[in-house]
Design a protein around this motif. Structure first.
Motif: not given
Ligand code: ADP
Ligand code: MG
Length: 388
Positions: A301, A313, A315, A357
């Protein structure tokens, strides 16, 4: 001069509602060409083959093989299967259980009254071709599934027909055998040069075997092209999804840039902003980007992806070890996407775990962009209107 010509072929089945299994389908096949019909279950592949073989009575259309008209609905021509010089290899091997392998392979030769000595040579050659020479005196029940399918293949080729039809002949085999028989079939076609129509729902089989692919949807051909072009320039989202571009990101213009559509921001604003411009014509305000898992990259990240990349972004949902790569599932603004993260030189991906993340990114020109109707607007080719 085309070898096989299908014109306006239509086949309906009675029922509630009636099914249009094949819908005004036209296709020309060159001598020696290997055509693959690719599409999901129920799109009319088997029915098309059965019409070619003479096993169905079509409602409309015409079919010719070389200079022979085998079907002409208006002219009331519909030759029976044994009057068409066609070989068939189906998913269910359908070998005669009471006949040896030798007699099974020889069956189409007997129906064509090929002289005994010549038949014997052809049977042995056909068995040799598919590695079944040692099995000639066995009965089908004494063979494994893979061996039975190779015998069925030999039987389809033994009579040296003008056209060979294959209906998912590899899908009952386990993965290793499937690759092996597929490679043999490819080699056989290169050596013997028969004309083939091969039906499958498996994209890798289609890419490996086809000179051209016909991607079918609801009884029609959605795209007819070389494997390279189908792979690199799927004409519609339907084709893209079917040929491995499983990742879909809906995007909407926002100011001078783009935003992920469908997922409003936490403050009720439009979706997650995406930096920069995409290679999409000005006239389009909404597109769907389609992307292969190997073109979706992952990095920590805190790391910045390259400038030509579009960063999002993400997950981690799941990460599976695949030897030289990880197969990773991520969510990006509510969409589930797949990434194939190489491990060579980048062992970082081995440690990915659920909930982590990360940054997902892709090169802007690695994606293909489709308009609201699912038609390709840009990507992977000098598409006409880019930047217009
Ligand atoms: N004998 C039949 N009677 C009624 N409907 C049929 C028959 N055969 C096929 N269909 C229907 O025609 C459509 C195409 O089937 P099929 O050609 O078998 O597709 P595929 O081989 O691509 O899976 C499907 O909707 C199927 O349900
Ligand atoms: Mg089928």
């Amino acid at each position: 001069m085309s070898h096989v010509r299908i014109e306006g072929l239509t086949k309906r089945f009675a029922g509630k509602p009636p099914a249009v299994a094949v819908d005004d389908l036209s296709l020309e096949i060159e001598p020696g060409e290997f055509i693959v019909l690719l599409g999901p279950s129920g799109c009319g592949k088997t029915t098309t083959l059965r019409c070619l073989a003479g096993l169905e009575t079509p409602d409309e259309g015409a079919i010719s093989l070389g200079d022979q008209t085998v079907l002409d609905v208006r002219g009331k021509v519909n030759l029976p299967p044994n009057k068409r010089r066609i070989g068939m290899v189906f998913q269910s091997y359908a070998l005669w259980p009471h006949m040896t392998v030798r007699r099974n392979i020889g069956y189409p030769l007997r129906t064509r009254r090929v002289p005994r000595e010549q038949a014997r040579t052809r049977i042995e050659e056909a068995a040799e071709l598919v590695d079944c020479a040692a099995l000639l005196d066995r009965y089908p029940a004494q063979l494994s599934g893979g061996q039975q399918q190779r015998v069925a293949l030999a039987r389809g080729l033994a009579a040296q027909p003008d056209l060979v039809l294959f209906d998912e002949p590899l899908s009952n085999l386990d993965a290793r055998l499937r690759d092996q028989v597929r490679a043999q079939l490819h080699e056989l076609h290169a050596r013997l040069g028969f004309t083939a129509v091969f039906v499958t729902h498996d994209q890798s089989e289609a890419l490996a075997l086809g000179d051209r692919l016909a991607i079918m949807k609801a009884g029609r051909i959605e795209q007819l092209d070389t494997p390279e072009r189908v792979f690199e320039e799927p004409a519609t989202e339907y084709v893209a999804g079917f040929i491995g571009m499983s990742n879909r990101l809906p995007l909407r213009r926002q100011g001078e840039g783009w935003a992920l559509a469908g997922q409003p921001g936490a403050d009720g604003s439009a979706g997650q902003a995406v930096a920069g411009e995409l290679p999409v014509p000005r006239s389009h305000s909404e597109v769907a980007a389609r992307l292969r898992p190997e073109d979706l990259q992952l990095c920590p990240a805190e790391e910045k992806p390259p400038a030509h990349g579009l960063a999002l972004p993400a997950e981690i949902v799941d990460a599976q070890f695949g030897g030289r790569h990880m197969d990773v599932v991520v969510t990006i603004a509510g969409s589930r996407l797949h990434a194939r993260a190489p491990l060579t030189g980048k062992p970082w991906a081995r440690s990915l775990s659920r909930g982590q993340q990360v940054t997902a990114w892709f090169a802007r020109d690695a994606a293909i962009y489709y308009d609201a109707d699912g038609v390709r607007t840009a990507g992977h080719a000098p598409a006409a209107a880019v930047g217009a």
